[in-house]
Design a protein around this motif. Structure first.
Motif, PDB file in Angstrom:
ATOM      1  N   GLN A   1      45.311  48.140  49.399  1.00  0.00           N
ATOM      2  CA  GLN A   1      46.145  47.067  48.802  1.00  0.00           C
ATOM      3  C   GLN A   1      46.724  48.514  48.210  1.00  0.00           C
ATOM      4  O   GLN A   1      47.720  47.737  48.068  1.00  0.00           O
TER       5      GLN A   1
ATOM      6  N   PHE B   1      45.815  36.638  43.660  1.00  0.00           N
ATOM      7  CA  PHE B   1      46.039  37.577  45.701  1.00  0.00           C
ATOM      8  C   PHE B   1      45.237  36.285  45.986  1.00  0.00           C
ATOM      9  O   PHE B   1      44.965  35.445  45.443  1.00  0.00           O
TER      10      PHE B   1
ATOM     11  N   GLN C   1      51.864  44.158  48.218  1.00  0.00           N
ATOM     12  CA  GLN C   1      50.595  43.469  48.290  1.00  0.00           C
ATOM     13  C   GLN C   1      49.459  43.515  48.295  1.00  0.00           C
ATOM     14  O   GLN C   1      49.243  44.214  48.795  1.00  0.00           O
ATOM     15  N   PHE C   2      49.007  42.546  47.175  1.00  0.00           N
ATOM     16  CA  PHE C   2      47.187  43.161  47.808  1.00  0.00           C
ATOM     17  C   PHE C   2      46.212  42.584  48.876  1.00  0.00           C
ATOM     18  O   PHE C   2      44.960  43.261  49.416  1.00  0.00           O
ATOM     19  N   CYS C   3      46.950  41.273  49.288  1.00  0.00           N
ATOM     20  CA  CYS C   3      46.660  40.750  50.514  1.00  0.00           C
ATOM     21  C   CYS C   3      46.082  41.971  52.134  1.00  0.00           C
ATOM     22  O   CYS C   3      45.012  41.163  52.064  1.00  0.00           O
ATOM     23  N   ARG C   4      46.906  42.620  52.461  1.00  0.00           N
ATOM     24  CA  ARG C   4      45.955  43.172  53.777  1.00  0.00           C
ATOM     25  C   ARG C   4      45.163  44.334  53.344  1.00  0.00           C
ATOM     26  O   ARG C   4      43.654  43.723  54.180  1.00  0.00           O
TER      27      ARG C   4
END
Length: 267
Positions: free
Chosen positions: A148, A82, A155-158
């Protein structure tokens, strides 16, 4: 062995080399090309900044066997990738900010070895990968677990990209000082208590393998940072969970590199 810091000066950020007596001498030139150490000492009281400003922050999840075990996850077949937003970059000794506008009540620590790419890399073989490394530093992959795992749309990005969620430092240690990045003791100390303690030998995918994987048909530019994963002991896996709170102090320690210190505050 060279220990490179980045500091704030009246003329803007500058790189400097740490001397045996702990003082800093300023650098002239390009960190990714030709540079030299000058006789000019850094101004007294200069603020310590993240040692690098990466164009991209690549992150690897589930890359320690014991961490995968504590989460109940299967050992991954390929590196779990990620990316953190560049605005998450943060400095030593500055407060990590708990989000309040997009509130999180599950902010976690993650000690990680950060790899800094020194020259353009594409389709690099693992056998040659360490030749592309400028150096290493400490990282804290701060993670809002609720964003997360619950509210991030898969998705992990936030949950990984809030402002201040990627402290780096305190210095960049050049690659010649660390011939084997997979033989380093690594720790997180929260409020004086060691909560993570491992060795980078527990990585599922070692540093050369990660560089080979990430550079396959993708160009890694000079200054790119690779966060190589966190060991067991994260707050989310504890019973009860252990979350960072305003007023906390957290240190990421890696032998041969140093100690990255941050406080915690509300945004």
């Amino acid at each position: 062995m060279t220990r490179i810091a980045r500091i704030g000066t009246a003329q803007g950020p500058r790189h400097a080399v740490e001397q045996p007596d702990g003082s800093l001498r300023l650098i002239e030139g390009d960190l990714f090309g030709g540079w030299r150490v000058t006789e000019e000492r850094a101004p007294a009281g200069s603020a310590l900044l993240s040692p690098i400003v990466p164009p991209t922050i690549y992150c690897i999840g589930l890359n320690y066997r014991k961490h995968a075990e504590e989460t109940g996850a299967a050992i991954p077949q390929y590196p779990v990738l990620f990316i953190k937003a560049s605005a998450a970059l943060h400095h030593p000794d500055q407060p990590i900010l708990i989000p309040t506008h997009a509130p999180s009540h599950k902010v976690d620590y993650e000690c990680e070895l950060a790899v800094v790419i020194g020259r353009r890399a594409k389709n690099v073989r693992a056998a040659d990968a360490l030749d592309y490394v400028l150096g290493y530093t400490c990282a804290n992959d701060v993670s809002a677990r609720d964003w997360q795992m619950e509210w991030g749309g898969g998705q992990f990005c936030r949950g990984k990209s809030f402002d201040t969620f990627c402290p780096l430092g305190p210095v960049l240690v050049t690659a010649d000082a660390i011939p084997n990045p997979n033989a380093l003791d690594i720790r997180t100390v929260l409020n004086g208590k060691t909560v993570q303690a491992a060795n980078t030998s527990d990585m599922i995918f070692d540093v050369p393998t990660l560089i080979e994987f990430l550079s396959a048909d993708c160009t890694l530019e000079p200054g790119c940072v690779i966060l190589t994963g966190t060991p067991s002991g994260v707050g989310a896996a504890r019973k009860p969970p252990l979350w960072m709170r305003p007023g906390d102090e957290v240190r990421i320690e890696i032998d041969g590199i140093g100690s990255l210190h941050n406080t915690v505050a509300a945004s």
